[in-house]
Design an enzyme around this catalytic site. Structure first.
Site, PDB file in Angstrom:
ATOM      1  CE  LYS A 216      -3.734   2.198   2.701  1.00 40.34           C
ATOM      2  NZ  LYS A 216      -4.501   2.141   3.966  1.00 40.34           N
ATOM      3  CB  SER A 292      -7.720   3.925   3.047  1.00 42.58           C
ATOM      4  OG  SER A 292      -6.862   3.444   4.065  1.00 42.58           O
ATOM      5  N   GLY A 314      -9.180   1.981  10.484  1.00 36.35           N
ATOM      6  CA  GLY A 314     -10.596   1.926  10.824  1.00 36.35           C
ATOM      7  C   GLY A 314     -11.274   0.839  10.014  1.00 36.35           C
ATOM      8  N   GLY A 315     -10.632  -0.328   9.981  1.00 33.08           N
ATOM      9  CA  GLY A 315     -11.110  -1.416   9.138  1.00 33.08           C
ATOM     10  C   GLY A 315     -10.540  -1.360   7.742  1.00 33.08           C
ATOM     11  CB  SER A 316      -8.010   0.893   6.245  1.00 32.59           C
ATOM     12  OG  SER A 316      -8.636   2.045   6.750  1.00 32.59           O
TER      13      SER A 316
END
Length: 621
Positions: A216, A292, A314-316
């Site tokens: 990422k 994201s 946040g759960g990305s």
């Protein structure tokens, strides 16, 4: 009830007085999001109001009030002191069917320890050209193929060339998948050539040698700049070395194939990026991947890599994994060193793993986890021992699964049915026990997390933002930064008091259960609308539905994993989430592996998929 409401705000009872049992009278408050979707011209108008010196504060007052931030946080009475970092004591983990591994041992040796925990393959490869699962080539598939000499990482029309051709094809019309922000064919071929020479000499480093892994664009990985999905950040923060997690993968011989696309600054859940294009879901390229870590989930689903790194704030990692039908693992806070990762948020973000299978997620976890010093994520409570699950054993009997029914069922009907069925199949096939519990104040936790991640994000870049031309930011991110900047210090402190309460609640639940089970998302992947391409979009209703099950993992520093368990009527993937006790990744991986075994034959090939082992790259439909 643990919360009393008045016109002034909420008053929270002491944690010890709150009933967490199945017959608790605690009020379940669904996500209370009051904001219309906006994109294109509408989002520009909204941003203009937010950035207005006079109208902005007034608009923010109404947004906070209508979305219950005032009632649940700003004006709340909370007795508990704040906790700013979700670090956990190791204690007695009481995990069974595990191997103790020294976290100070070499990375290749830890990877081999993980391989030793895997069951023997049910059947060998046929000349290295038969995937061991329905549509994913695994790490062990690559290793067996390379070791047998059936295929090499560099030969004409094989893995490296196929990968490069696939990325180029996928970026063009009609697919326009936008998987990567940056990749270098020259660098990929050089890494593949080095790996080939090691195999030819019989000196391969580990099973990851020659395996393509994507990163990422929030994680430093040379020779690429780290953009964070922006057009400007790499100019102010040059990438000078690899992140610790990338260094560890390189030490295993992995081929780092490029930087995947992401939601700009991680400030959204859709993955839509107006600068680098919108990563598209391989199961339906008209729909979002989730964010994201959008590109990382998509490249794994599309068969381009068995593993990709993401960052989960946040759960990305877990949320896009669920939407794209792959595995998403977020370890315990502090388990993976954070050096070389953009400081978008300090206390909720963690490097995570996206993979085609549980086994591959486990191998990657073995490679990148473990201590590193100095690190602001390192705590004095970390153990020098890491426990790996003995997946050779299918024994998970006696594991206790906590379920909060009202929360579990607060999703669309198809997800509720599929996830309930998955839980039932686990119970039918293994001697597990469901413990009915109540998790109080979930909506307060969601808002407190949002306030925390937003405050940390804007604080991290406050100096840069003062001198930045806002025309370089996406319109949706400008809106997000305006909201983040409107939170006060008092609100941040109260959010950390909520964190304290939730850590105590979850500790009490984990005294009665080993794992909390829930759906991974409240909705499946929704459509990408044309008006969002240039400006991004604001869709807080869908955004809240996507993250509503993610928050505890980040805000409380708990390990969590998403496993594919089915599809909706449109063929869109659905994931089931397992949330574990701190440092108990082994238990999570073991249960997730058992769950995968129940579904692996039902996994479907995405409409956009590439087979890098074939002599010709498969085209996406």
């Amino acid at each position: 009830m643990g919360v009393f409401f008045s016109d002034k705000g909420a008053t929270y009872k002491p944690v010890k007085d709150v009933n967490l049992g199945p017959n608790s009278n605690e009020l379940y408050l669904p996500a209370n999001v009051r904001a219309p979707r906006a994109a294109g011209f509408l989002v520009k108008i909204f941003v203009w109001f937010l950035e207005s010196k006079f109208l902005g504060p007034l608009l923010m007052h109404f947004l906070k009030r209508d979305n219950l931030i005032h009632k649940l946080i700003t004006d709340a009475e909370i007795k508990e002191p704040p906790i700013f970092v979700p670090s956990h004591l190791v204690g007695n983990l009481n995990e069974e069917e595990v191997m103790a591994v020294d976290s100070h041992s070499s990375v290749p040796s830890r990877v081999q320890n993980a391989v030793d925990c895997l069951p023997s393959p049910a059947k060998s490869l046929s000349n290295g050209i038969m995937p061991s699962s329905v549509h994913h080539w695994t790490v062990m598939d690559y290793w067996r193929a390379y070791s047998s000499g059936a295929i090499t990482p560099i030969m004409e029309m094989q893995v490296a060339e196929n990968f490069i051709a696939a990325v180029i094809e996928s970026s063009k019309t009609p697919l326009q998948m936008s998987f990567f922000i940056n990749f270098s064919p020259k660098d990929i071929l050089q890494q593949a050539e080095d790996s080939t020479l090691r195999y030819e000499k019989g000196e391969s480093i580990s099973v990851l040698d020659g395996v393509p892994i994507a990163v990422k664009d929030e994680i430093d990985c040379l020779p690429y700049p780290t953009t964070g999905g922006t057009k400007w950040l790499h100019r102010l923060r040059p990438c000078k070395t690899d992140a610790c997690c990338v260094t560890r993968l390189r030490s295993c011989g992995a081929i780092l194939v490029g930087k995947t696309n992401m939601h700009e600054l991680g400030a959204g859940t859709s993955g839509i990026n107006p600068h680098y294009g919108t990563p598209r879901n391989p199961y339906d390229r008209r729909r979002i991947t989730g964010g994201s870590s959008s590109g990382s989930a998509a490249v794994v689903a599309a068969g381009l890599c068995p593993i990709a790194l993401g960052v989960d704030g946040g759960g990305s990692v877990r949320m896009p994994a669920a939407l794209c039908g792959v595995v998403g693992l977020k370890p315990t806070f502090g388990r993976i060193p954070h050096e070389g990762v953009l400081p978008l948020n300090w206390t909720v973000g963690m490097v995570g793993i996206l993979a085609g299978t549980i086994e591959d997620a486990f191998i990657a976890y073995a490679a990148i986890s473990g201590e590193a010093a100095p690190s602001y994520h390192k705590t004095a409570h970390e153990s020098s021992k890491v426990f790996y699950p003995l997946l050779k054993s299918a024994n998970i009997s006696g594991v206790r699964l906590a379920k909060y029914g009202k929360w579990f069922n607060d999703c669309n009907e198809e997800i509720k049915i599929i996830c309930s069925r998955a839980l039932d199949r686990l119970l039918e096939n293994y001697c597990l026990k469901v413990v009915e519990v109540t998790i109080p104040e979930i909506e307060a936790m969601r808002l407190a997390h949002y306030l925390t991640i937003g405050t940390e994000c804007i604080t991290s870049f406050s100096t840069h933002l003062k001198n930045l031309d806002y025309a370089e930011l996406g319109w949706d991110v400008r809106a997000a930064l305006s909201v983040y900047g409107a939170f006060s210090g008092e609100e941040y402190i109260k959010a950390q008091k909520i964190r304290n309460r939730q850590m105590q609640f979850h500790n009490r639940i984990f005294a009665e259960a080993d794992v909390i089970v829930s759906p991974m998302t409240g909705v499946t992947a929704y459509p990408i609308l044309d008006d969002s391409h240039q400006t991004g979009e604001l869709d807080y209703v869908n955004g809240a539905a996507l993250v509503q099950y993610s928050i505890a993992g980040n805000f409380l520093g708990l390990p969590a994993i998403s496993v594919p368990v089915g599809y909706d009527k449109l063929g869109l993937p659905i994931g089931l989430q397992l949330i574990g006790r701190p440092w108990c990744e082994a238990t999570l991986i073991h249960i997730a592996y058992a769950l995968q075994a129940l579904y692996v034959e039902e996994y479907r090939r995405p409409e956009v998929h590439y087979d890098l082992m074939k002599k010709r790259t498969a085209k996406g439909s």
